[in-house]
Design a protein around this motif. Sequence first.
Motif, short mmCIF file in Angstrom:
data_model
loop_
_atom_site.label_atom_id
_atom_site.label_comp_id
_atom_site.label_asym_id
_atom_site.label_seq_id
_atom_site.Cartn_x
_atom_site.Cartn_y
_atom_site.Cartn_z
N ALA A 272 0.84 -1.20 0.00
CA ALA A 272 0.00 0.00 0.00
C ALA A 272 0.87 1.25 0.00
CB ALA A 272 -0.92 0.00 1.22
N VAL A 273 1.96 1.20 0.76
CA VAL A 273 2.87 2.34 0.82
C VAL A 273 3.51 2.58 -0.56
CG1 VAL A 273 5.04 3.13 1.82
CG2 VAL A 273 3.31 2.07 3.27
N GLU B 180 2.24 1.64 -3.40
CA GLU B 180 1.23 2.10 -4.35
C GLU B 180 0.98 3.59 -4.18
OE1 GLU B 180 -2.59 -0.07 -4.56
OE2 GLU B 180 -3.35 1.91 -5.10
N ALA B 181 0.95 4.03 -2.94
CA ALA B 181 0.77 5.47 -2.70
C ALA B 181 1.91 6.25 -3.33
CB ALA B 181 0.69 5.74 -1.20
N ALA B 182 3.12 5.75 -3.17
CA ALA B 182 4.29 6.45 -3.72
C ALA B 182 4.19 6.55 -5.24
CB ALA B 182 5.57 5.73 -3.30
N VAL B 183 3.91 5.42 -5.87
CA VAL B 183 3.80 5.43 -7.33
C VAL B 183 2.62 6.29 -7.76
CG1 VAL B 183 3.37 3.98 -9.36
CG2 VAL B 183 4.84 3.14 -7.54
N GLY B 184 1.50 6.14 -7.06
CA GLY B 184 0.29 6.86 -7.42
C GLY B 184 0.42 8.37 -7.30
N MET B 185 1.33 8.83 -6.47
CA MET B 185 1.52 10.28 -6.34
C MET B 185 2.47 10.82 -7.39
SD MET B 185 1.48 11.27 -2.36
CE MET B 185 2.60 10.02 -1.87
N GLY B 186 3.07 9.93 -8.17
CA GLY B 186 3.91 10.40 -9.25
C GLY B 186 5.40 10.36 -8.96
N MET B 187 5.81 9.53 -8.00
CA MET B 187 7.25 9.36 -7.82
C MET B 187 7.79 8.49 -8.96
SD MET B 187 7.87 8.53 -3.83
CE MET B 187 8.27 9.81 -2.70
N SER B 188 9.00 8.80 -9.41
CA SER B 188 9.61 7.97 -10.45
C SER B 188 10.09 6.67 -9.81
CB SER B 188 10.78 8.71 -11.08
OG SER B 188 11.80 8.85 -10.12
N GLN C 46 12.90 7.30 -7.49
CA GLN C 46 12.48 7.99 -6.26
C GLN C 46 11.80 7.02 -5.31
OE1 GLN C 46 10.22 11.01 -8.26
NE2 GLN C 46 11.72 12.61 -7.81
N VAL D 163 11.57 5.47 -0.52
CA VAL D 163 10.57 4.67 0.18
C VAL D 163 11.03 3.24 0.40
CG1 VAL D 163 8.18 3.89 0.19
CG2 VAL D 163 8.75 6.12 -0.79
N VAL E 219 4.06 9.48 -14.91
CA VAL E 219 4.56 10.18 -13.73
C VAL E 219 4.06 11.63 -13.70
CG1 VAL E 219 6.69 11.10 -12.75
CG2 VAL E 219 6.55 8.68 -13.34
N ARG F 11 0.31 11.68 -12.87
CA ARG F 11 -0.02 11.39 -11.48
C ARG F 11 0.25 12.58 -10.57
NH1 ARG F 11 3.17 6.03 -12.23
NH2 ARG F 11 1.61 4.73 -13.27
N ARG F 12 1.23 13.38 -10.93
CA ARG F 12 1.54 14.55 -10.10
C ARG F 12 0.45 15.60 -10.18
NH1 ARG F 12 8.01 14.65 -11.60
NH2 ARG F 12 8.38 12.60 -10.71
N TYR G 156 -4.29 11.48 -5.13
CA TYR G 156 -4.72 10.09 -5.03
C TYR G 156 -4.73 9.66 -3.58
CZ TYR G 156 -4.64 5.02 -5.99
OH TYR G 156 -4.92 3.68 -6.04
N ILE H 104 -5.40 6.39 -1.44
CA ILE H 104 -5.63 4.97 -1.67
C ILE H 104 -6.43 4.35 -0.54
CG2 ILE H 104 -3.43 4.84 -2.91
CD1 ILE H 104 -2.48 2.95 -0.70
N GLY I 141 -1.79 4.18 3.28
CA GLY I 141 -0.43 4.10 2.73
C GLY I 141 0.47 5.28 3.04
N PHE J 4 3.79 7.06 4.51
CA PHE J 4 5.16 6.57 4.61
C PHE J 4 5.54 6.49 6.09
CE2 PHE J 4 5.66 8.96 0.41
CZ PHE J 4 5.14 7.89 -0.29
N HIS K 266 8.24 5.92 7.64
CA HIS K 266 9.56 6.42 8.06
C HIS K 266 9.63 7.93 7.96
CE1 HIS K 266 9.59 6.06 3.77
NE2 HIS K 266 10.78 6.59 3.64
N ILE L 68 8.82 16.77 -4.90
CA ILE L 68 9.15 16.26 -6.24
C ILE L 68 9.07 17.39 -7.27
CG2 ILE L 68 8.37 14.74 -8.10
CD1 ILE L 68 7.24 12.88 -6.04
#
Lengths: 208, 330
Positions: free
Chosen positions: A106-107, A109-117, A120, A125, B79, B82-83, B87, B89, B93, B95, B97, B110
């Motif tokens: 889930a973490v 997916e959130a990262a990818v879904g927000m547009g991280m390459s 990144q 992450v 990419v 998505r920015r 989103y 989820i 989700g 982070f 850390h 970003i």
Amino acid sequence: MTYLAENWDFVLELAWQHISLAASVLFIALALALPLGVLLARFGRLATPVLGLLSVVYTIPSMALFALLIPVTGLGFKTAATALVVYSQFILVRNTVAGLQGVDPAVLEAAVGMGMSGWQVFREVRLPLAMPVILAGVRVAAVSIIGLASLAAWINAGGLGVLLFQGLYQDHATKIWTGTILIAFIAIAASRLLQRLERRIRSGLDGP
Amino acid sequence: MTHLEPAIVLDRVSKTFPGAARPAVSECSLTVGAGELVVLLGSSGSGKTTLLKMINRLYEPTSGTIYVNGQDVRAVSAVELRRRIGYVIQQVGLFPHQTVAQNIATVPRILGWDRKRIEERCDFLLELMQLPPEQFRDRRPRQLSGGQQQRVGIARALAADPPILLMDEPFGALDAITRETLQDELLRIQAQFQKTILFVTHDVDEALKLADRIAVMKDGRIEQVGTAIELLHRPATPFVRQLLGADDWLQRLSVVPVRRAMNAEPEVAAASSAQPLPAEASLRDALEALLRSDLKPVPIVDRRGRRVGVVRWEDVRAAAGDPFGQVVSP
Ligand SMILES: Nc1ncnc2c1ncn2[C@@H]1O[C@H](COP(=O)(O)OP(=O)(O)OP(=O)(O)O)[C@@H](O)[C@H]1O
Ligand SMILES: [Mg+2]
């Protein structure tokens, strides 16, 4: 005690050899295991066969591994280092793969879904979240390398093992005690150090 | 609101996962106007999440085309796309850390915003989500309650001020009270910032309360698209009728906001002698008010106390659906 008092410079040199052998082995082993682990975590289908192979290598007794390598790399540091590097791959690679694959989907997916390459996501992450598990592997590997490095003396690669073997052949209990205690001390110190690092990173993850 | 240009257009979109016997999403077409809040409503496995994830290209459709702000999503890099789309989820989700502030700062960072701007934005969003910044900024996700985590998840999605938000059951795992509070907050944010929102839920009451329009999904298909009142009044299929629970109409009326049934007739409202009703009140409140006013039109007042329109007996009866219409006819 008189032995140690009279030979402290010799013992110190052996200890230094021991530490530098273990440290270089750990360094080289990590340089191989981390990229390999990242690759295997990325291409999951390769992970099972490669880890299987490494686990087979892991079960070869280290003495036998030395014996196998002597014809190739001869006696001395090179053989000892190679054997220990090969030996420690299993733990290091396994933990790297487990750490990277164990990150909550889930973490990610959130990262990818927000547009991280892709990069990144990995650097910001996946890797930091896998770090505690990877470090736990490093700790186990370090301790076993420090222990096994004693056997290096058997093939003229020096280290505190020299004291153990001399003690055995000369029936000199003090040498054996000195060697054993020093090796244990180095292993415990290394483990403590890495544990502290691990805890620091974990507390970063879990909060105080 | 649909008169505005469409922000999201789905044109006969289908998705069959490799090896699956039948499509997860099948021939779905839907248009979401800019500033509109559309709810995807359907039971578990009906394809809501799959449909949503095709919009920000976490999944690629097997066939069909998706346009975001008039542009085929395949024409831009995933990419970049998505920015520009917030989103949220299903599983939050966050982070683990990173601190709350770092989580929220993800997309602005970003995008290369400077530090001061990111900090200001972060504090603004925390305030907006009613999490006092000085108290929450430096916490870790693990130190937050479920509801607080979901708020941070929403703040993170809003961080770079995207015009479009995709929200996948954002209030899923919450108790009823927290859920309602967050629903109210979402409506407040929506009214204030006119985001285009596609909101997934399987909770009928949540859909009725939030949606400008509802798209009912079943087995990968969109069964009906319409306002809460339209769906309640004229369910297109037996499934929609059953899902909206026509026999439970009084409960349904108590979640649909009266403003959705309001007629924008300020003159009539001004002339009415009946006790006025706030726009946030439910249709059930409206029903009570109508009964008290002897079925005369009830004026609706906005937050600033202005009489903006009226609700009539017919409006409430329509929303109550067929069974009610058959039983009572004044
Ligand atoms: N990554 C995937 N690979 C294969 N099948 C999938 C995948 N994701 C979803 N599916 C299947 O597609 C169908 C639709 O799933 P989806 O997650 O879109 O449902 P949903 O409406 O979001 O359900 P829920 O309310 O439980 O979240 C299901 O049958 C599911 O098993
Ligand atoms: Mg879902």
